[in-house]
Scaffold this active site. Structure first.
Site, PDB file in Angstrom:
ATOM      1  N   GLU A   1      35.768  31.287  45.083  1.00  0.00           N
ATOM      2  CA  GLU A   1      36.798  32.343  45.642  1.00  0.00           C
ATOM      3  C   GLU A   1      36.510  33.749  44.648  1.00  0.00           C
ATOM      4  O   GLU A   1      38.279  33.090  43.181  1.00  0.00           O
ATOM      5  CB  GLU A   1      38.174  31.485  46.047  1.00  0.00           C
ATOM      6  CG  GLU A   1      38.173  32.676  47.245  1.00  0.00           C
ATOM      7  CD  GLU A   1      39.786  33.491  46.635  1.00  0.00           C
ATOM      8  OE1 GLU A   1      39.167  34.912  47.163  1.00  0.00           O
ATOM      9  OE2 GLU A   1      40.425  33.871  46.977  1.00  0.00           O
TER      10      GLU A   1
ATOM     11  N   CYS B   1      43.259  39.381  45.957  1.00  0.00           N
ATOM     12  CA  CYS B   1      41.866  39.829  46.529  1.00  0.00           C
ATOM     13  C   CYS B   1      41.316  40.024  47.991  1.00  0.00           C
ATOM     14  O   CYS B   1      40.697  40.747  47.880  1.00  0.00           O
ATOM     15  CB  CYS B   1      40.864  38.087  46.022  1.00  0.00           C
ATOM     16  SG  CYS B   1      41.266  37.024  46.850  1.00  0.00           S
TER      17      CYS B   1
END
Length: 437
Positions: free
Chosen positions: A203, A237
């Site tokens: 990720e 993020c």
């Protein structure tokens, strides 16, 4: 943990015991710039010990029934909940984020995740097919790959990536890697793990667009987009860093967005009225500021924030890693500020004309993690969401998570997905068994 009131000393947790290390790394309180903690600088020796502990714990833990493992996960959730305030204080001090955010999001979300997976483990089913003509029955079973809480099940090893990280990902008896972080680090993990054919879930970063059409409800859109741009100092993020606004409402949006951003208070993490705390480190603060300097050199306009408005802090926090949320306009799509992940409280606002144009521009970066679309036209929302190269698309909202559904990015934003089914698939190996009768 062990240590004095003056300086916290962390220890590795291996085989159910806290163990000291031969060398340590200084850890700084982002709100003061002072060393508050020392963290083990671990290496191959500590990784070997952790792998050995995990190997010993695996047979017993993996053979426990789903009901037993569910009970243990729920007990962990209970313990987290009971220690919520202590954990929130620690998270805030370590990360620089506001205590309010740690109390209301980070720790409660951890509790929620444990409870969710404690429940989902009870509801997975296996597949079965028959081949009557051959007198065979086929069925599948899932076997655990990793481990999870008696002694040795969970091991925590601190250290720097080049030493302890490389030792971990290249260890032949570590069968899979789940990593959240930067693309360059993910590339190194991929190189080191390739000879062992490890399973990877990566990720990575994002350069997430918000697309705001002229029929958007700005009363809802603006506060949500301020939050999506600057929550946790932009160190999420999933934060928005490129805001595309249809030309007919562009001037109005910029004016209102800048006004709302200026009300987004930067303060010490313990201040309950603060919306934003300190960035994670001095080096990262300097990196984020360098992007603003480059934008200014390119002729972009800094509408508010760093270098434009004054930041007021108590004297004790003057050396902390604080900066104001910053809005940039008059910037080109090929600028590094529009292409590269800044991972800080900086967002760029640019105009667009048509639906086709903005989809192309939104997709023009190497990342594809998350996007938001603001419009009251349901048909347009579906069209745009489908065409965006993004693993997650929120429409008329941001950061609404459903743990049953897949989470992850496209392109350079990562490999694999997390979620009830996806995590189950990743953290187990499927085995097909054929019985001839």
């Amino acid at each position: 943990m062990a240590g004095t009131k003056a300086l916290l000393m962390l220890e590795n947790f291996i085989g159910g015991k806290f163990l000291p290390c031969n060398s340590y790394i200084d850890s700084y309180d982002p709100s003061t710039g002072e060393v508050y903690c020392r963290v083990p600088d671990s290496g191959k020796e500590e990784i070997e010990a952790a792998v050995e502990a995990a190997r010993g714990a695996f047979p017993g833990w993996s053979s426990r029934s789903p009901q037993e493992r569910s009970r243990v996960l729920n007990q962990l959730a209970d313990l987290l909940e009971q220690s919520l305030e202590e954990l929130a204080q620690a998270e805030s001090k370590d990360q620089g984020k506001t205590l309010t955010l740690a109390r209301t999001m980070d720790i409660p979300r951890s509790v929620q995740n444990f409870r969710f997976f404690a429940s989902s483990i009870l509801h997975h089913t296996s597949e079965c097919t028959q081949m009557d003509q051959l007198g065979c029955l086929h069925y599948t079973v899932r076997t655990p790959v990793g481990i999870g809480v008696p002694s040795g099940v969970v091991n925590i090893v601190f250290g720097a990536g080049p030493r302890v990280g490389e030792a971990l990902v290249s260890h032949p008896e570590v069968p899979l890697i789940s990593f959240t972080g930067s693309q360059p680090t993910a590339e190194r993990i991929t190189q080191l793990s390739a000879p062992h054919c490890k399973k990877l879930s990566l990720e990575l970063g994002g350069k997430n667009p918000a697309i705001i059409f002229e029929d958007a409800n700005l009363e809802e859109c603006i506060p949500a987009t301020v939050r999506s741009s600057f929550a946790n100092q932009g160190e999420i993020c999933l934060c928005t860093s490129r805001i595309f606004v249809q030309k007919s409402i562009y001037s109005e949006f910029v004016k209102k967005f800048v006004e709302a951003t200026r009300k987004w208070k930067v303060g010490i993490p313990s201040d309950p009225s603060a919306s934003m705390g300190a960035l994670i480190s001095k080096a990262h603060l300097e990196k984020v500021r360098s992007y603003i300097q480059r934008a200014r050199a390119e002729g972009a306009q800094i509408q508010c924030g760093d270098g434009v408005d004054k930041l007021s802090l108590p004297s004790r926090n003057q050396a902390g890693y604080f900066m104001l949320p910053t809005v940039i306009t008059d910037i080109k799509d090929d600028s590094c500020c529009m292409k590269e992940e800044i991972f800080g409280p900086v967002t760029c606002v640019v105009p667009f004309d048509s639906e086709e144009e903005v989809i192309k521009r939104a997709n023009s970066v190497k990342y594809g993690l998350a996007a938001t679309v603001w419009s009251s036209n349901v048909g347009r929302i579906h069209r745009v969401a489908k065409k965006l190269q993004s693993g997650l698309v929120w429409t008329n909202c941001w950061l609404v998570r459903e743990l049953n559904l897949p989470f992850g990015g496209m392109k350079s934003s990562g490999i694999g997905r997390e979620g009830a089914k996806d995590s189950y698939d990743f953290f187990t190996e499927i085995k097909t068994i054929t019985i001839k009768h």
